[in-house]
Write an enzyme that holds these catalytic residues in place. Structure first.
Site, PDB file in Angstrom:
ATOM      1  N   SER A   1       0.826  -1.216   0.000  1.00 35.79           N
ATOM      2  CA  SER A   1       0.000   0.000   0.000  1.00 35.79           C
ATOM      3  C   SER A   1       0.859   1.263   0.000  1.00 35.79           C
ATOM      4  O   SER A   1       2.009   1.264   0.430  1.00 35.79           O
ATOM      5  CB  SER A   1      -0.906   0.018   1.225  1.00 35.79           C
ATOM      6  OG  SER A   1      -1.707  -1.138   1.262  1.00 35.79           O
TER       7      SER A   1
HETATM    8  N1  SAH Z   1      -1.263  -4.512   3.701  1.00 33.82           N
HETATM    9  C1  SAH Z   1      -0.455  -4.861   2.555  1.00 33.82           C
HETATM   10  C2  SAH Z   1      -1.117  -4.546   1.233  1.00 33.82           C
HETATM   11  C3  SAH Z   1      -2.252  -5.392   1.026  1.00 33.82           C
HETATM   12  S1  SAH Z   1      -2.869  -5.582  -0.596  1.00 33.82           S
HETATM   13  C4  SAH Z   1       0.897  -4.236   2.607  1.00 33.82           C
HETATM   14  O1  SAH Z   1       1.160  -3.413   3.474  1.00 33.82           O
HETATM   15  O2  SAH Z   1       1.720  -4.606   1.770  1.00 33.82           O
HETATM   16  C5  SAH Z   1      -4.263  -6.560  -0.104  1.00 33.82           C
HETATM   17  C6  SAH Z   1      -3.940  -7.954   0.306  1.00 33.82           C
HETATM   18  O3  SAH Z   1      -5.158  -8.555   0.738  1.00 33.82           O
HETATM   19  C7  SAH Z   1      -3.413  -8.825  -0.835  1.00 33.82           C
HETATM   20  O4  SAH Z   1      -2.189  -9.387  -0.470  1.00 33.82           O
HETATM   21  C8  SAH Z   1      -4.502  -9.880  -1.005  1.00 33.82           C
HETATM   22  O5  SAH Z   1      -4.002 -11.166  -1.375  1.00 33.82           O
HETATM   23  C9  SAH Z   1      -5.123  -9.910   0.376  1.00 33.82           C
HETATM   24  N2  SAH Z   1      -6.471 -10.455   0.441  1.00 33.82           N
HETATM   25  C10 SAH Z   1      -7.516 -10.250  -0.391  1.00 33.82           C
HETATM   26  N3  SAH Z   1      -8.598 -10.932   0.033  1.00 33.82           N
HETATM   27  C11 SAH Z   1      -8.234 -11.591   1.173  1.00 33.82           C
HETATM   28  C12 SAH Z   1      -8.899 -12.459   2.071  1.00 33.82           C
HETATM   29  N4  SAH Z   1     -10.180 -12.813   1.933  1.00 33.82           N
HETATM   30  N5  SAH Z   1      -8.211 -12.935   3.126  1.00 33.82           N
HETATM   31  C13 SAH Z   1      -6.912 -12.610   3.318  1.00 33.82           C
HETATM   32  N6  SAH Z   1      -6.218 -11.796   2.492  1.00 33.82           N
HETATM   33  C14 SAH Z   1      -6.869 -11.281   1.425  1.00 33.82           C
END
Ligand code: SAH
Length: 225
Positions: free
Chosen positions: A64
């Site tokens: 992010s």
């Molecule tokens: N917080 C992260 C960025 C996240 S991007 C950072 O600091 O790098 C969003 C993430 O949510 C992705 O890795 C995606 O695979 C995950 N995601 C999406 N749906 C999800 C779910 N149902 N359970 C767990 N993770 C999920």
């Protein structure tokens, strides 16, 4: 690795200088300054690690934007010592900033390779106090509930998609999540008495929260305190 110099400031100082104009909570700014974001981006993109933007991390996902991470931490009103659930570990950067604010963090991710990479990055960065879990974050992690704060880093279509998560908030606890399809906003949900109160905040753009059935939840690794 190439050091980026701009107006006499290195990348970290330049990022903090920009964030200081838009983020009021000094605890958040200190935490962003304390976490080496370069440990969480792929080697090939390391020169952009301190830019205030999202970057690809594999599995079609992104780390992010620092401003958004800072804003979400600010909306969670953390003071240290909280139990926090982080949905969507991705690179592990957001979880690291939450831990740097003094929280004990449970962070859940559906892509096991990202969890593996996040574990390595957290180790490189020397950050502890984060429990990494591979599984479906839509269901939360009821075994460790209640949480004082819940951070959702992927966009739910509708607020109701977060019902299982909000049920895991402690009294007075806060949840922050991007909600909406093409037109997303951060929403803050606060547990008050027997119910919940939700408030809209900033417009944002996140990858979608993908529900997994059945949930393959399992504790991947425990990083100790
Ligand atoms: N917080 C992260 C960025 C996240 S991007 C950072 O600091 O790098 C969003 C993430 O949510 C992705 O890795 C995606 O695979 C995950 N995601 C999406 N749906 C999800 C779910 N149902 N359970 C767990 N993770 C999920």
């Amino acid at each position: 690795m190439r050091e980026i110099i701009w107006d006499g400031m290195d990348g970290r100082a330049r990022l903090l200088d920009g964030l200081r104009r838009v983020i009021d909570d000094d605890r958040v700014l200190d935490a962003v300054g304390a976490v080496p974001r370069d440990a969480f981006v792929p080697d090939a993109l390391r020169e952009f690690a301190w830019d205030d933007r999202a970057l690809p991390i594999g599995c079609d996902q992104t780390i992010s934007q620092p401003y958004v991470v800072a804003r979400m931490c600010e909306l969670l009103e953390l003071r240290g010592g909280e139990r926090v659930l982080d949905v969507g570990t991705g690179s592990g950067y957001h979880a690291a900033v939450l831990a740097a604010m003094g929280a004990e963090v449970w962070s859940i991710e559906r892509h096991a390779p990202l969890t593996e990479a996040a574990a390595a990055a957290l180790e490189r960065a020397g950050i502890t106090g984060i429990h990494l879990v591979v599984g479906d974050g839509c269901a939360g992690l009821p075994d460790h509930a209640p949480y004082d704060a819940i951070n959702v880093a992927a966009a739910a279509d509708r607020l109701e998609d977060l019902d299982a998560l909000r049920a895991q908030l402690a009294p007075g606890g806060r949840l922050v999540a991007p909600v909406g399809g093409a037109d997303q906003r951060l929403v803050v949900v606060r547990r008050e008495g027997p119910g919940w109160v939700s408030t809209d905040a900033d417009p944002v753009r996140f990858v979608p929260l993908v529900p997994d059935f059945p949930s393959p939840t399992g504790i991947f690794r425990r990083q100790g305190r």
